[in-house]
Design an enzyme around this catalytic site. Structure first.
Site, PDB file in Angstrom:
ATOM      1  CG  HIS A   1       0.153  -0.113   2.507  1.00  0.00           C
ATOM      2  ND1 HIS A   1      -0.202   1.154   3.169  1.00  0.00           N
ATOM      3  CD2 HIS A   1       0.052  -0.739   2.960  1.00  0.00           C
ATOM      4  CE1 HIS A   1       1.210   0.762   4.411  1.00  0.00           C
ATOM      5  NE2 HIS A   1       0.596  -0.375   4.416  1.00  0.00           N
TER       6      HIS A   1
ATOM      7  CD  GLU B   1       2.075  -5.548   7.861  1.00  0.00           C
ATOM      8  OE1 GLU B   1       2.349  -7.440   8.073  1.00  0.00           O
ATOM      9  OE2 GLU B   1       3.382  -4.530   7.534  1.00  0.00           O
TER      10      GLU B   1
END
Length: 199
Positions: free
Chosen positions: A9, A81
């Site tokens: 990202h 994550e």
């Protein structure tokens, strides 16, 4: 067979300042949105047939800005994550003030209580193995590329597992925000075909 496209990202405030950002759902900064837009050109050159994306907004927004409208994005919780437990939001320098020499890939994280229990490296590796099984099935079915939008540490772990290495070997692969990496095969051997490529 196509390749796995790994897209980290764009920038968030915490990634910019080096804070461990696991499950805290931060937006992209203005610079991060610009980074995501610049990914559109290299991704448009690929034949992407499947897109798997972490459900956290920084990954979702990066996918929205870098893919053509109408490209189906499937949310994949396995791409979230690493849960950093008590180290969520802290920088490595801050952690090392209390634990000199601490290394995430070797030493892991302590629990942060019920809301942030933390994960072991082995647990992250198991999640990555499941995502890889799904992604490889999509590769074999379509013959095109499969894009994975996610986060630095989980994509590094996933790469280690793709190569048949232990999850801790993810520590060997630096991965910056808004970069494209590619995994493929040389004959039948899983290999890295491109790494940490800026748009």
């Amino acid at each position: 067979m196509g390749e796995l496209l790994l897209i980290r990202h764009g920038e968030t405030e915490w990634s910019r300042t080096g804070r461990h950002t696991g499950r805290t759902d931060l937006p992209l900064t203005a610079a991060g949105e610009h980074q995501a837009l610049t990914l559109a050109r290299p991704l448009a050159a690929r034949r992407i047939t499947h897109v798997l994306c972490s459900p956290l907004q920084r990954a979702v927004r990066t996918a929205e800005l870098s893919l053509p409208r109408g490209k189906g994005v499937v949310l994949e919780p396995g791409l979230m994550e690493w849960d950093y437990g008590a180290y969520e939001g802290l920088t490595t320098d801050r952690i090392q003030q209390e634990r000199p020499g601490w290394d995430l890939w070797r030493d892991g994280v302590p629990t942060g209580g019920p809301e942030r229990p933390g994960e072991t490296l082995e647990q992250v590796g198991e999640r990555c193995d499941k995502v890889l099984a799904r992604a490889v099935a999509a590769l074999e079915q379509s013959g095109g590329d499969v894009a994975l939008f996610a986060h630095g540490h989980v994509l590094r772990t996933l790469t280690a597992r793709w190569l048949g290495r232990p999850p801790g070997d993810g520590g060997l692969y630096r991965l910056d925000t808004a970069t494209l990496s590619t995994l493929g095969r040389e004959h039948t051997r899983p290999v890295i075909t491109g790494w940490n490529i800026p748009p």
